[in-house]
Write an enzyme that holds these catalytic residues in place. Sequence first.
Site, short mmCIF file in Angstrom:
data_model
loop_
_atom_site.label_atom_id
_atom_site.label_comp_id
_atom_site.label_asym_id
_atom_site.label_seq_id
_atom_site.Cartn_x
_atom_site.Cartn_y
_atom_site.Cartn_z
N GLY A 1 0.84 -1.20 0.00
CA GLY A 1 0.00 0.00 0.00
C GLY A 1 0.87 1.24 0.00
O GLY A 1 2.08 1.18 0.23
N LEU A 2 0.21 2.36 -0.25
CA LEU A 2 0.91 3.65 -0.31
C LEU A 2 1.57 4.00 1.02
O LEU A 2 1.16 3.50 2.09
CB LEU A 2 -0.10 4.76 -0.64
CG LEU A 2 -0.73 4.75 -2.03
CD1 LEU A 2 -1.88 5.77 -2.08
CD2 LEU A 2 0.32 5.06 -3.10
N SER A 3 2.55 4.86 0.97
CA SER A 3 3.13 5.41 2.19
C SER A 3 2.02 6.10 2.98
O SER A 3 1.23 6.87 2.42
CB SER A 3 4.22 6.41 1.85
OG SER A 3 4.74 6.99 3.01
N GLY A 4 1.94 5.78 4.25
CA GLY A 4 0.91 6.40 5.09
C GLY A 4 -0.42 5.67 5.09
O GLY A 4 -1.36 6.08 5.76
N ALA A 5 -0.51 4.58 4.32
CA ALA A 5 -1.78 3.85 4.27
C ALA A 5 -2.06 3.12 5.58
O ALA A 5 -3.23 2.90 5.95
CB ALA A 5 -1.78 2.86 3.10
N GLY A 6 -1.00 2.72 6.29
CA GLY A 6 -1.18 2.05 7.59
C GLY A 6 -0.46 0.72 7.73
O GLY A 6 -0.71 -0.02 8.68
N THR B 1 2.71 -0.14 8.55
CA THR B 1 3.51 -0.29 9.76
C THR B 1 2.61 -0.40 10.99
O THR B 1 2.79 -1.30 11.83
CB THR B 1 4.47 0.92 9.92
OG1 THR B 1 5.36 0.91 8.80
CG2 THR B 1 5.27 0.83 11.20
N SER C 1 6.00 -1.85 -1.81
CA SER C 1 5.99 -2.86 -2.90
C SER C 1 5.00 -2.49 -4.01
O SER C 1 3.98 -3.15 -4.20
CB SER C 1 5.73 -4.27 -2.36
OG SER C 1 4.74 -4.34 -1.36
#
Length: 175
Positions: A11-16, A18, A85
């Site tokens: 998913g996009l950076s900031g999608a959640g 982590t 990814s």
Amino acid sequence: MEKGLILWFTGLSGAGKTTISKVVAEKLKQRGQKVEILDGDIVRENLSKGLTFSKEDRDINIRRIGFVAHLLSRNGVVAITAAISPYKAIRNEIREMYDNFIEVYINAPLEVCEQRDVKGLYAKARSGEIKNFTGIDDPYEPPDNPEITCCTDQESLDESVAHVISSLEKYGYLT
Ligand code: ADP
């Protein structure tokens, strides 16, 4: 669980990725499962230090993460990967190569991720300070048929985590 899993978050950076991966890892550990997280940011500081964000280097990075996840999973570990990814082909390559691959699409619209701007990277990408930023001036190819999808703009963290765990139960990966 005798055999491990590769729980592949994309998913996009900031999608959640982590945030969800950490809580899912804790829940699995509470159930007695061995777990390891291969977080994109941490991998890039270690295993993939020195790689750029070109298509070629991104692919190398993802192959490395896939390989390590495979080593872990074949030893009974749930290997959770949390890297953007962005390319479908390389994710599918990993899926074809290794057993027990489960793709988890952490989905939030670009606008939401940019609004969150957890690490301040979208602002830098918009100003041109950083280049090849996924979603801004680099592609993100969503999965066609992910085993699990979390829409983090519509769900709370607890709901997303519960959805991942219940899906694993549904697929028979957790008892
Ligand atoms: P990523 O690892 O995909 O770059 P992060 O986990 O670092 O993303 O950041 C996601 C942000 O979105 C966090 O600030 C988190 O609190 C917030 N958020 C809101 N709703 C959710 C949700 N349902 N699941 C995960 N994160 C959420």
